[in-house]
Scaffold this motif. Structure first.
Motif, PDB file in Angstrom:
ATOM      1  N   ARG A  85       0.869  -1.179   0.000  1.00 18.86           N
ATOM      2  CA  ARG A  85       0.000   0.000   0.000  1.00 18.86           C
ATOM      3  C   ARG A  85       0.904   1.228   0.000  1.00 18.86           C
ATOM      4  O   ARG A  85       1.831   1.316   0.799  1.00 18.86           O
ATOM      5  CB  ARG A  85      -0.893  -0.010   1.240  1.00 18.86           C
ATOM      6  N   THR A  86       0.615   2.165  -0.896  1.00 15.39           N
ATOM      7  CA  THR A  86       1.369   3.417  -0.943  1.00 15.39           C
ATOM      8  C   THR A  86       0.700   4.410  -0.004  1.00 15.39           C
ATOM      9  O   THR A  86      -0.512   4.660  -0.091  1.00 15.39           O
ATOM     10  CB  THR A  86       1.404   3.984  -2.376  1.00 15.39           C
ATOM     11  N   GLU A  88       0.369   8.259   1.980  1.00 14.16           N
ATOM     12  CA  GLU A  88       0.264   9.638   1.498  1.00 14.16           C
ATOM     13  C   GLU A  88       1.627  10.275   1.256  1.00 14.16           C
ATOM     14  O   GLU A  88       1.782  11.093   0.349  1.00 14.16           O
ATOM     15  CB  GLU A  88      -0.532  10.479   2.495  1.00 14.16           C
ATOM     16  N   ASP A  89       2.619   9.922   2.063  1.00 10.67           N
ATOM     17  CA  ASP A  89       3.951  10.509   1.905  1.00 10.67           C
ATOM     18  C   ASP A  89       4.769   9.831   0.803  1.00 10.67           C
ATOM     19  O   ASP A  89       5.931  10.162   0.586  1.00 10.67           O
ATOM     20  CB  ASP A  89       4.707  10.486   3.229  1.00 10.67           C
ATOM     21  N   GLY A  90       4.175   8.876   0.115  1.00  6.93           N
ATOM     22  CA  GLY A  90       4.851   8.190  -0.974  1.00  6.93           C
ATOM     23  C   GLY A  90       5.583   6.923  -0.564  1.00  6.93           C
ATOM     24  O   GLY A  90       6.031   6.157  -1.411  1.00  6.93           O
ATOM     25  N   SER A  91       5.710   6.679   0.734  1.00  7.01           N
ATOM     26  CA  SER A  91       6.368   5.448   1.188  1.00  7.01           C
ATOM     27  C   SER A  91       5.425   4.262   0.996  1.00  7.01           C
ATOM     28  O   SER A  91       4.215   4.424   0.864  1.00  7.01           O
ATOM     29  CB  SER A  91       6.811   5.567   2.646  1.00  7.01           C
ATOM     30  N   VAL A  92       6.013   3.100   0.970  1.00  5.26           N
ATOM     31  CA  VAL A  92       5.244   1.878   0.731  1.00  5.26           C
ATOM     32  C   VAL A  92       5.216   1.054   2.015  1.00  5.26           C
ATOM     33  O   VAL A  92       6.227   0.911   2.704  1.00  5.26           O
ATOM     34  CB  VAL A  92       5.853   1.057  -0.421  1.00  5.26           C
TER      35      VAL A  92
END
Length: 157
Positions: A85-86, A88-92
């Motif tokens: 899941r990605t 909001e901050d772009g991390s996975v």
């Protein structure tokens, strides 16, 4: 003759039970109730390691990453399913879900192998701590061994 999916899952569970590192991690997962915590999220649900860690009794700042390592090991062996899941901050973030095989380790299930697994893998500890073998100890604590006895007596479909 092809085994049913449940039979295949049970055989796979037995294979997992016989590997040392996997067994140690599995024993810790059973003691921490990781599979039951995941099951409480609902059928087909995927949960993050941090969600699971927040439900554990002892809080540790590294708990989420430690739980993730355990769950990753299980996912590599298809004991759990995994998706990404990605955020909001772009991390996975990895999310994990139960498989038919992992359901055999739910303590809340009548057909659970969690008790059998724990008893089998704690034999040396039992003999050291209690001064008796597993069967002598089981006789002494009959009220705790009923689920195991029921499990052994259930005949396959």
């Amino acid at each position: 003759m092809r085994l049913k999916e449940e039979d295949e899952s049970c055989v796979q569970t037995m294979v997992f039970s016989n590997t040392y590192v996997f067994s140690m991690v599995m024993n810790a997962a059973i003691e921490l109730n990781l599979f039951d915590i995941m099951a409480e999220a609902g059928d087909g649900a995927y949960v993050s390691p941090s969600e699971i860690a927040s439900r554990l009794p002892a809080q540790n700042p590294n708990e989420g990453s430690l739980v993730d390592l355990m769950l990753r090991l299980f996912a590599c062996h298809s004991l759990l399913s995994c998706t990404l899941r990605t955020l909001e901050d772009g991390s996975v973030e990895r999310l994990y879900g139960l498989t038919p095989t992992s359901r055999f380790f739910l303590k809340s299930d009548d057909g659970s192998l969690a008790f059998t697994f724990a008893m089998t893998h704690q034999r040396a500890t039992m003999e050291t701590v209690h001064g008796m073998n597993m069967f002598e100890y089981m006789e002494k604590i009959r009220h705790l061994t009923r689920p195991l006895t029921r499990e052994w007596l259930v005949s396959p479909p």
